[in-house]
Design an enzyme around this catalytic site. Structure first.
Site, short mmCIF file in Angstrom:
data_model
loop_
_atom_site.label_atom_id
_atom_site.label_comp_id
_atom_site.label_asym_id
_atom_site.label_seq_id
_atom_site.Cartn_x
_atom_site.Cartn_y
_atom_site.Cartn_z
N ALA A 82 0.73 -1.20 0.07
CA ALA A 82 0.05 0.06 0.01
C ALA A 82 0.84 1.18 -0.07
O ALA A 82 1.89 1.33 0.61
CB ALA A 82 -0.93 0.13 1.24
N VAL A 83 0.27 2.31 -0.65
CA VAL A 83 0.93 3.41 -0.72
C VAL A 83 -0.02 4.47 -0.35
O VAL A 83 -1.19 4.35 -0.63
CB VAL A 83 1.49 4.20 -2.31
CG1 VAL A 83 1.98 5.35 -2.20
CG2 VAL A 83 2.27 2.98 -2.76
N ARG A 89 0.80 7.56 -7.26
CA ARG A 89 1.08 7.99 -8.74
C ARG A 89 2.51 8.70 -8.95
O ARG A 89 2.57 9.53 -9.80
CB ARG A 89 0.04 8.63 -9.18
CG ARG A 89 -1.14 7.96 -9.35
CD ARG A 89 -1.37 7.33 -10.64
NE ARG A 89 -2.40 6.74 -11.18
CZ ARG A 89 -2.65 5.50 -11.60
NH1 ARG A 89 -1.52 4.99 -11.92
NH2 ARG A 89 -3.64 5.12 -12.19
N ARG A 90 3.34 8.34 -8.10
CA ARG A 90 4.87 8.96 -8.01
C ARG A 90 5.86 7.78 -8.16
O ARG A 90 7.18 8.29 -7.86
CB ARG A 90 4.80 10.01 -6.79
CG ARG A 90 3.89 11.16 -6.66
CD ARG A 90 4.26 11.89 -5.63
NE ARG A 90 5.35 11.69 -4.52
CZ ARG A 90 5.17 12.07 -3.38
NH1 ARG A 90 4.09 12.58 -2.93
NH2 ARG A 90 5.96 11.71 -2.49
N GLY A 91 5.37 6.72 -8.60
CA GLY A 91 6.67 5.62 -8.69
C GLY A 91 6.80 5.09 -7.38
O GLY A 91 7.88 4.32 -7.36
N LEU A 92 6.29 5.22 -6.24
CA LEU A 92 6.82 4.84 -5.08
C LEU A 92 6.58 3.23 -4.86
O LEU A 92 7.38 2.63 -4.42
CB LEU A 92 5.85 5.41 -3.71
CG LEU A 92 6.37 7.00 -3.66
CD1 LEU A 92 5.59 7.58 -2.36
CD2 LEU A 92 7.83 7.38 -3.76
N GLU A 115 -1.16 -12.02 -5.36
CA GLU A 115 -2.99 -12.02 -5.63
C GLU A 115 -3.43 -10.66 -5.70
O GLU A 115 -2.89 -9.91 -4.81
CB GLU A 115 -3.92 -12.79 -4.79
CG GLU A 115 -3.60 -14.38 -4.74
CD GLU A 115 -2.98 -14.76 -3.51
OE1 GLU A 115 -2.47 -14.06 -2.56
OE2 GLU A 115 -2.59 -15.89 -3.41
N ASN A 120 -8.43 -4.39 -10.46
CA ASN A 120 -7.41 -3.47 -10.03
C ASN A 120 -6.32 -3.10 -11.16
O ASN A 120 -5.29 -3.57 -10.88
CB ASN A 120 -6.59 -3.94 -8.69
CG ASN A 120 -6.11 -2.74 -8.12
OD1 ASN A 120 -5.60 -1.81 -8.69
ND2 ASN A 120 -5.56 -3.10 -6.81
N TYR A 127 2.32 -4.43 -11.94
CA TYR A 127 3.11 -5.60 -11.90
C TYR A 127 3.53 -6.13 -13.23
O TYR A 127 4.48 -6.60 -13.25
CB TYR A 127 2.01 -6.68 -11.16
CG TYR A 127 1.61 -6.24 -9.73
CD1 TYR A 127 2.78 -6.06 -8.85
CD2 TYR A 127 0.31 -6.42 -9.42
CE1 TYR A 127 2.27 -5.83 -7.55
CE2 TYR A 127 -0.03 -5.96 -7.90
CZ TYR A 127 1.10 -5.67 -6.98
OH TYR A 127 0.52 -5.53 -5.73
#
Length: 161
Positions: A82-83, A89-92, A115, A120, A127
């Site tokens: 999770a971010v 949307r910052r590449g984290l 999974e 999503n 991925y």
């Protein structure tokens, strides 16, 4: 940005670890309809030698993202990622997962699996960029709402060119 591993969950004995677990639980609740409980995470950290929790911190040491995974023999099982909503949307997630996969490879990991909800799209795109492919579908795996899971694999954690 720094990635570090949350090593221990002697919750109640270390204020910084307790605060980190609380921050992870907040991100988990903000990100998923069926979040892990604090008790589950603490149990995993205290009792499992395969559990890894990686934290992505900013320069002020705030947790922006986390990944809970298992390293079982030569397989990295990514359980949750999770971010923080304002940091998305910052590449984290890409940065964190690359670090997690590199650490798993150092410990003998050869491949990775996870999974993901079939709907999503953002996670599936992430991925795919990281070299995962859909291997199977688990019908009605998720609840709230009920939905199929896609099982993804990355066949190699080798990051050499």
């Amino acid at each position: 940005m720094i990635v570090e591993r949350l090593r221990d969950a002697e919750a109640g004995g270390d204020a910084e670890i307790d605060a980190d677990i609380d921050a992870v639980m907040g991100l988990e609740a903000d990100s998923f309809t069926n979040p892990w409980s604090r008790e589950t995470l603490v149990w995993e950290l205290r009792n499992s030698d395969v559990t890894r929790v990686y934290l992505l911190r900013d320069d002020q040491r705030r947790i922006l993202a986390f990944c809970v995974c298992w390293l079982i023999f030569d397989e990295l099982h990514i359980n949750t990622l999770a971010v923080s909503p304002p940091a998305r949307r910052r590449g984290l997630a890409t940065f964190l997962l690359r670090q997690v996969m590199a650490e798993a490879a150092k410990e003998g990991g050869k491949k990775a699996t996870l999974e993901v909800r079939a709907s999503n799209g953002a996670a599936l795109a992430l991925y795919d960029r990281l070299g995962f492919h859909v291997a199977a579908r688990r019908p009605r795996y998720y609840t709230q709402p009920e939905e199929d899971a896609l099982i993804l694999w990355r066949d190699s954690l080798d990051t050499s060119p």
